[in-house]
Write a protein that holds these residues in place. Structure first.
Motif, short mmCIF file in Angstrom:
data_model
loop_
_atom_site.label_atom_id
_atom_site.label_comp_id
_atom_site.label_asym_id
_atom_site.label_seq_id
_atom_site.Cartn_x
_atom_site.Cartn_y
_atom_site.Cartn_z
N ARG A 139 66.27 3.05 48.04
CA ARG A 139 65.96 4.02 47.01
C ARG A 139 67.17 4.12 46.10
N TYR A 140 66.93 4.10 44.80
CA TYR A 140 68.00 4.26 43.82
C TYR A 140 67.47 5.09 42.66
N GLY A 141 68.37 5.64 41.85
CA GLY A 141 67.95 6.41 40.67
C GLY A 141 67.40 7.77 41.00
N HIS A 142 67.59 8.27 42.21
CA HIS A 142 67.12 9.60 42.60
C HIS A 142 68.19 10.62 42.23
N THR A 143 67.88 11.91 42.38
CA THR A 143 68.87 12.96 42.15
C THR A 143 68.86 13.93 43.32
N MET A 144 69.99 14.63 43.45
CA MET A 144 70.11 15.65 44.49
C MET A 144 70.67 16.91 43.86
N ALA A 145 70.26 18.05 44.41
CA ALA A 145 70.76 19.35 43.95
C ALA A 145 70.67 20.33 45.11
N PHE A 146 71.51 21.35 45.08
CA PHE A 146 71.47 22.39 46.11
C PHE A 146 70.72 23.60 45.57
N SER A 147 69.77 24.10 46.36
CA SER A 147 69.02 25.30 46.00
C SER A 147 69.48 26.45 46.89
N PRO A 148 70.25 27.40 46.33
CA PRO A 148 70.71 28.52 47.14
C PRO A 148 69.58 29.44 47.59
N GLN A 149 68.47 29.47 46.86
CA GLN A 149 67.34 30.31 47.28
C GLN A 149 66.72 29.80 48.57
N GLN A 150 66.51 28.51 48.67
CA GLN A 150 65.92 27.92 49.86
C GLN A 150 66.98 27.50 50.88
N ILE A 151 68.25 27.53 50.48
CA ILE A 151 69.39 27.05 51.28
C ILE A 151 69.10 25.62 51.75
N LEU A 152 68.79 24.77 50.77
CA LEU A 152 68.45 23.38 51.03
C LEU A 152 69.13 22.47 50.02
N VAL A 153 69.54 21.30 50.48
CA VAL A 153 69.90 20.22 49.58
C VAL A 153 68.60 19.48 49.30
N LEU A 154 68.28 19.31 48.03
CA LEU A 154 67.02 18.67 47.64
C LEU A 154 67.27 17.28 47.08
N LEU A 155 66.38 16.36 47.39
CA LEU A 155 66.39 15.01 46.84
C LEU A 155 65.03 14.76 46.21
N PHE A 156 65.03 14.33 44.95
CA PHE A 156 63.76 14.05 44.27
C PHE A 156 63.77 12.67 43.65
N GLY A 157 62.61 12.01 43.75
CA GLY A 157 62.32 10.79 43.01
C GLY A 157 63.14 9.59 43.39
N GLY A 158 63.29 8.70 42.42
CA GLY A 158 63.98 7.45 42.63
C GLY A 158 62.99 6.30 42.63
N ALA A 159 63.51 5.14 42.86
CA ALA A 159 62.68 3.93 42.86
C ALA A 159 63.10 3.02 43.99
N SER A 160 62.20 2.13 44.36
CA SER A 160 62.46 1.12 45.38
C SER A 160 61.96 -0.21 44.86
N ALA A 161 62.83 -1.18 44.86
CA ALA A 161 62.45 -2.49 44.34
C ALA A 161 62.25 -3.46 45.49
N CYS A 162 61.09 -4.10 45.50
CA CYS A 162 60.80 -5.20 46.42
C CYS A 162 60.48 -6.40 45.55
N VAL A 163 60.49 -7.56 46.13
CA VAL A 163 60.22 -8.77 45.37
C VAL A 163 58.90 -8.63 44.63
N GLY A 164 58.97 -8.65 43.29
CA GLY A 164 57.77 -8.63 42.47
C GLY A 164 57.21 -7.26 42.14
N SER A 165 57.76 -6.16 42.71
CA SER A 165 57.21 -4.85 42.38
C SER A 165 58.27 -3.76 42.52
#
Length: 186
Positions: free
Chosen positions: A1-27
């Motif tokens: 996975r690459y191109g994702h982002t992370m942020a900390f949410s103090p309300q949920q007390i969680l580190v969040l990771l969203f999105g990104g991409a995964s490259a395999c041969v041809g897709s």
């Protein structure tokens, strides 16, 4: 996975990771999943009714003015996005004030919250501030020369002599001058 982002949410007390991409041969697969980590275990926070598109190269940060995670931009195989989203348990696309427009399409941007100002993104040699209802270009002067791939983080309560400052730190990134012109400046 690459191109994702992370942020900390103090309300949920969680580190969040969203999105990104995964490259395999041809897709390439673009993800719209959201994961939370509480310091001990990870959990899939994605909802079956989430309407946010899978993407990579977007910016995301907790915005203390809005009390929620804010996400902007990114891209996928279908093109680039100029949308702004907020998350506080589920994703909601934010509507901008009438007569305003989002930033120019930016990919691989850096973003962070800046105290009492809002969510700031830097990319394509531009700086934008989201104040909760509109995007403002270059709100406090010239932008850094970073085009993409920089990293940015909020720095609360930094002491400078007798005063306390709230700011953000931008480090590294590609300057766009050549295939190998990367910055190690902050």
């Amino acid at each position: 996975r690459y191109g994702h982002t992370m942020a900390f949410s103090p309300q949920q007390i969680l580190v969040l990771l969203f999105g990104g991409a995964s490259a395999c041969v041809g897709s390439v697969t673009f993800f719209n999943d959201l994961w939370g980590w509480d310091g001990a275990k990870g959990q899939d926070l994605s909802q079956s009714h989430d309407t946010i598109n899978g993407r990579h190269g977007h910016a995301m940060s907790y915005d203390r003015n809005l009390n929620r995670i804010v996400l902007f931009g990114g891209g996928a195989g279908t093109g680039l996005f100029k949308d702004t989203w907020a998350w506080n348990g589920n994703w909601q696309m934010l509507q901008l004030s009438p007569g305003t427009s989002p930033p120019n399409v930016l990919l691989d941007v850096a973003g962070a919250y800046v105290h009492d100002k809002g969510f700031v993104i830097v990319g394509n040699k531009d700086t934008y501030l989201f104040d909760g209802s509109q995007w403002l270009m270059n709100p406090s002067g010239p932008s850094p020369p970073i085009t993409s791939y920089g990293a940015m983080v909020e720095i609360p309560n930094v002491r400078y002599g007798n005063s306390v400052d709230h700011s953000a730190l931008l480090y590294g990134g590609w300057t766009g001058e050549s295939d190998t012109s990367y910055s190690d400046e902050s």
